[in-house]
Design a protein around this motif. Structure first.
Motif, mmCIF file in Angstrom:
data_model
loop_
_atom_site.group_PDB
_atom_site.id
_atom_site.type_symbol
_atom_site.label_atom_id
_atom_site.label_comp_id
_atom_site.label_asym_id
_atom_site.label_seq_id
_atom_site.Cartn_x
_atom_site.Cartn_y
_atom_site.Cartn_z
ATOM 1 N N GLY A 70 -0.997 0.924 -52.528
ATOM 2 C CA GLY A 70 -2.070 -0.025 -52.261
ATOM 3 C C GLY A 70 -1.862 -0.985 -51.112
ATOM 4 N N ARG A 71 -0.626 -1.182 -50.656
ATOM 5 C CA ARG A 71 -0.401 -2.113 -49.542
ATOM 6 C C ARG A 71 -0.332 -1.410 -48.187
ATOM 7 N NH1 ARG A 71 4.267 -6.383 -50.405
ATOM 8 N NH2 ARG A 71 5.398 -4.568 -51.223
ATOM 9 N N LEU A 72 -0.619 -0.116 -48.145
ATOM 10 C CA LEU A 72 -0.574 0.594 -46.863
ATOM 11 C C LEU A 72 -1.498 -0.023 -45.815
ATOM 12 C CD1 LEU A 72 -0.361 4.303 -48.085
ATOM 13 C CD2 LEU A 72 1.429 3.001 -46.897
ATOM 14 N N PRO A 73 -2.755 -0.385 -46.150
ATOM 15 C CA PRO A 73 -3.591 -1.022 -45.123
ATOM 16 C C PRO A 73 -3.020 -2.350 -44.618
ATOM 17 C CG PRO A 73 -4.954 -0.195 -46.909
ATOM 18 C CD PRO A 73 -3.528 -0.116 -47.379
ATOM 19 N N ARG A 74 -2.414 -3.124 -45.506
ATOM 20 C CA ARG A 74 -1.781 -4.373 -45.076
ATOM 21 C C ARG A 74 -0.597 -4.077 -44.159
ATOM 22 N NH1 ARG A 74 -3.480 -5.717 -50.415
ATOM 23 N NH2 ARG A 74 -4.441 -7.784 -50.581
ATOM 24 N N LEU A 75 0.121 -2.982 -44.440
ATOM 25 C CA LEU A 75 1.247 -2.587 -43.595
ATOM 26 C C LEU A 75 0.753 -2.274 -42.185
ATOM 27 C CD1 LEU A 75 4.371 -1.993 -44.121
ATOM 28 C CD2 LEU A 75 3.721 0.417 -44.036
ATOM 29 N N VAL A 76 -0.351 -1.551 -42.103
ATOM 30 C CA VAL A 76 -0.938 -1.220 -40.804
ATOM 31 C C VAL A 76 -1.421 -2.485 -40.103
ATOM 32 C CG1 VAL A 76 -2.877 -0.040 -39.693
ATOM 33 C CG2 VAL A 76 -1.537 1.144 -41.443
ATOM 34 N N ARG A 77 -2.072 -3.378 -40.842
ATOM 35 C CA ARG A 77 -2.521 -4.650 -40.257
ATOM 36 C C ARG A 77 -1.343 -5.407 -39.652
ATOM 37 N NH1 ARG A 77 -6.559 -8.821 -40.669
ATOM 38 N NH2 ARG A 77 -8.026 -7.075 -40.882
ATOM 39 N N GLY A 78 -0.158 -5.265 -40.271
ATOM 40 C CA GLY A 78 1.028 -5.962 -39.791
ATOM 41 C C GLY A 78 1.712 -5.297 -38.622
ATOM 42 N N GLY A 79 1.216 -4.141 -38.176
ATOM 43 C CA GLY A 79 1.783 -3.501 -36.991
ATOM 44 C C GLY A 79 2.436 -2.155 -37.220
ATOM 45 N N PHE A 80 2.444 -1.646 -38.457
ATOM 46 C CA PHE A 80 3.039 -0.333 -38.717
ATOM 47 C C PHE A 80 2.232 0.754 -38.030
ATOM 48 C CE2 PHE A 80 2.923 3.516 -41.420
ATOM 49 C CZ PHE A 80 4.239 3.930 -41.239
ATOM 50 N N ARG A 81 2.926 1.662 -37.332
ATOM 51 C CA ARG A 81 2.263 2.757 -36.638
ATOM 52 C C ARG A 81 2.991 4.096 -36.854
ATOM 53 N NH1 ARG A 81 -0.806 -0.705 -36.790
ATOM 54 N NH2 ARG A 81 -2.081 -1.634 -35.146
ATOM 55 N N GLY A 82 3.878 4.147 -37.819
ATOM 56 C CA GLY A 82 4.625 5.371 -38.075
ATOM 57 C C GLY A 82 3.846 6.362 -38.913
ATOM 58 N N SER A 83 4.520 7.437 -39.318
ATOM 59 C CA SER A 83 3.896 8.457 -40.152
ATOM 60 C C SER A 83 3.963 8.065 -41.618
ATOM 61 C CB SER A 83 4.601 9.803 -39.959
ATOM 62 O OG SER A 83 4.449 10.269 -38.628
ATOM 63 N N ILE A 84 2.964 8.516 -42.380
ATOM 64 C CA ILE A 84 2.969 8.381 -43.836
ATOM 65 C C ILE A 84 3.082 9.791 -44.400
ATOM 66 C CG2 ILE A 84 1.695 7.640 -45.881
ATOM 67 C CD1 ILE A 84 0.250 5.593 -44.070
ATOM 68 N N TYR A 85 4.251 10.119 -44.934
ATOM 69 C CA TYR A 85 4.500 11.457 -45.460
ATOM 70 C C TYR A 85 4.084 11.504 -46.931
ATOM 71 C CZ TYR A 85 7.203 12.058 -41.191
ATOM 72 O OH TYR A 85 7.591 12.131 -39.872
ATOM 73 N N CYS A 86 3.319 12.524 -47.281
ATOM 74 C CA CYS A 86 2.828 12.650 -48.646
ATOM 75 C C CYS A 86 2.475 14.108 -48.920
ATOM 76 C CB CYS A 86 1.594 11.766 -48.870
ATOM 77 S SG CYS A 86 0.186 12.169 -47.804
ATOM 78 N N THR A 87 2.104 14.403 -50.148
ATOM 79 C CA THR A 87 1.688 15.757 -50.495
ATOM 80 C C THR A 87 0.210 15.946 -50.155
ATOM 81 O OG1 THR A 87 0.987 15.189 -52.735
ATOM 82 C CG2 THR A 87 3.321 15.787 -52.418
ATOM 83 N N GLU A 88 -0.218 17.184 -50.198
ATOM 84 C CA GLU A 88 -1.628 17.491 -49.928
ATOM 85 C C GLU A 88 -2.543 16.814 -50.941
ATOM 86 O OE1 GLU A 88 -4.940 20.148 -48.611
ATOM 87 O OE2 GLU A 88 -2.916 20.521 -47.950
ATOM 88 N N GLY A 89 -2.175 16.845 -52.225
ATOM 89 C CA GLY A 89 -2.998 16.211 -53.248
ATOM 90 C C GLY A 89 -3.146 14.717 -53.012
ATOM 91 N N THR A 90 -2.049 14.067 -52.638
ATOM 92 C CA THR A 90 -2.092 12.635 -52.346
ATOM 93 C C THR A 90 -2.991 12.348 -51.157
ATOM 94 O OG1 THR A 90 0.090 12.179 -53.295
ATOM 95 C CG2 THR A 90 -0.694 10.659 -51.609
#
Length: 467
Positions: A70-90
């Motif tokens: 749930g905090r991924l958008p806040r992470l991006v707002r803070g300057g994160f620009r890396g990859s988010i690795y996850c499964t296809e279902g996710t």
């Protein structure tokens, strides 16, 4: 730092608590987050990061539940620009969840700012917006279970099925090269093998460090057969009371399992006189993804659907109605009896279930059924603990409904299932326990030692370990 201690793991969340899963791995000059979840319940207003989001190189996401993503958008707002690795279902479920969470967040923010404006206080600015959600989704790099992928210099990742919800993963990381390679396994949330739809969690054999959840580390669930029998008793009692049943359920996982089990009961002739309402637009959208990815279900449950020639859960459960609009949801207030209403949120922290509480919790013929873990400080936990009165929407509401807890529906492994999974490792790895309340984690640590001579440390927020 020498090669033997070249990696550091710091526990930033879900350390002696169930929500806010987030752990920082530092290796080979890079920084990886294992999960980036929100806090729920007590202290949930504190969502700030203790690190610079722009300094994170990648996120490895175990699954889509908000306390992990749930905090991924806040992470991006803070300057994160890396990859988010996850499964296809996710990756398929994440847009549904994050967009719904944003909608609820902005609605609550508008309400709070209206209250502040009336009081002459400074208004709050949103911590993230729809652009941040879209940027986060664009960073996702989905992969399939069992595929080894390089995500950095001498950092290799494999996802294994955790059996918790669609797309849930056990994270296996190989750090370093040659004889100095270390293996870190992060369990994510391990599924309950007795429940429906998802396969059993994958058993792994080799690791140097294991980060394991312990949500139910202090107890086992009732057998699933006993749980279904208890559910049937609730149906009989509610029918005798000429009442209705309310079920707070997580839109992802629990809702689909409930629909499947209700479908089984329907075909057994046990739902006569009942109508089932899925009062959750997000739950409906998630159910469609589950149906599209039936290849990831347990084979035995796919066979049951095929036996009744059902391609969808709606076909499998003919007495189901999905109430998408607000007007359809409000119309349920006029249903006098015979309704099974499934609505979010699962811990009653928001969503339509709270409106149903307003209209029905004070009625003696209402039966409230909890089918999942209720974190400390949530409204669900307060109700499970037997409170007689709550305050909702500025009103005091008496709790006259009969409250039931069906732990066997839990999507988390019980204590013995956790112990069995941990015992599968043959390398005597170091265990660190997370994602559990203190008593549950201490009980799990004692049981690991007494049953398998596994020495486990209960993680503390902010603490770091080297390996």
């Amino acid at each position: 730092m020498n090669n033997a201690k070249a990696h550091q793991l710091i526990f930033l969340g879900a350390a002696q608590e169930v929500t806010g899963s987030c752990h920082l791995l530092e290796t080979a000059g890079k920084r990886y987050l294992l999960d980036c979840g929100i806090l729920q319940g007590e202290g949930s207003e504190e969502q700030a990061f203790s690190f610079d989001p722009a300094a994170i190189d990648a996120v490895i996401l175990s699954h889509v539940h908000l306390d992990h993503s749930g905090r991924l958008p806040r992470l991006v707002r803070g300057g994160f620009r890396g990859s988010i690795y996850c499964t296809e279902g996710t990756a398929r479920l994440l847009p549904i969840l994050l967009k719904d969470a944003l909608s609820l967040y902005l609605r609550d923010l508008d309400y709070e700012n209206l209250r502040r404006e009336r009081a002459g206080k400074e208004l709050l600015r949103p911590e993230y917006d729809d652009l941040d959600v879209e940027r986060a989704l664009a960073l996702c790099e989905p992969s399939t279970y069992g595929v080894l992928q390089a995500i950095g210099a001498d950092v290799n990742l494999v996802f294994h099925d955790a059996g918790h919800i669609l797309g849930s993963a056990i994270v296996e990381l190989h750090l370093g090269a040659g004889e100095s390679t270390k293996t870190l396994v992060f369990s994510g949330d391990l599924g309950n093998p007795d429940t429906s739809l998802m396969p059993e969690p994958t058993l792994l054999r080799h690791a140097d460090v294991v980060l394991m959840e312990g949500t139910y580390g202090d107890r086992n669930h009732r057998s699933f057969d006993d749980t279904i029998a208890e559910f049937e008793e609730v149906l009989a009692a509610a029918s005798a009371d000429n009442g209705n049943i309310l079920i707070p359920a997580f839109a992802i996982g629990r809702t689909q399992e409930l629909l499947f089990q209700l479908g089984v009961m329907y075909h057994q002739g046990k739902l006569q006189g009942w109508r089932v309402y899925l009062d959750s637009p997000m739950g409906g959208a998630v159910t469609e993804v589950y149906e599209q990815m039936r290849h990831d279900w347990h084979a035995k449950d796919r066979a049951v659907m095929s036996e009744y020639r059902s391609r969808t859960l709606s076909e499998f459960l003919p007495c189901l109605t999905v109430t998408a609009s607000v007007e359809e949801s409000m119309a349920l207030n006029h249903v006098k009896s015979g309704a099974i209403i499934i609505a979010g949120s699962g811990m009653c922290t928001g969503g339509r279930i709270r409106h149903h509480f307003k209209h029905r919790l004070w009625q003696k013929n209402t039966h409230l059924v909890f089918v999942g873990f209720q974190a400390q400080g949530t409204l669900g936990r307060i109700l499970v603990n037997g409170v007689k009165k709550i305050k909702l929407f500025g009103q005091e509401i008496m709790v006259r409904a009969k409250v039931h807890t069906l732990g066997g529906f839990s999507a988390h492994a019980g204590q013995q299932q956790l112990l069995d999974w941990a015992a599968g490792f043959v390398d005597s790895p170091r265990f660190y326990l997370v994602h559990g309340e203190p008593d549950a984690l201490q009980a799990l640590a004692k049981a690991l030692w007494s049953q398998h001579q596994i020495e486990a440390v209960v993680a503390t927020r902010g603490a770091g370990v080297h390996f």
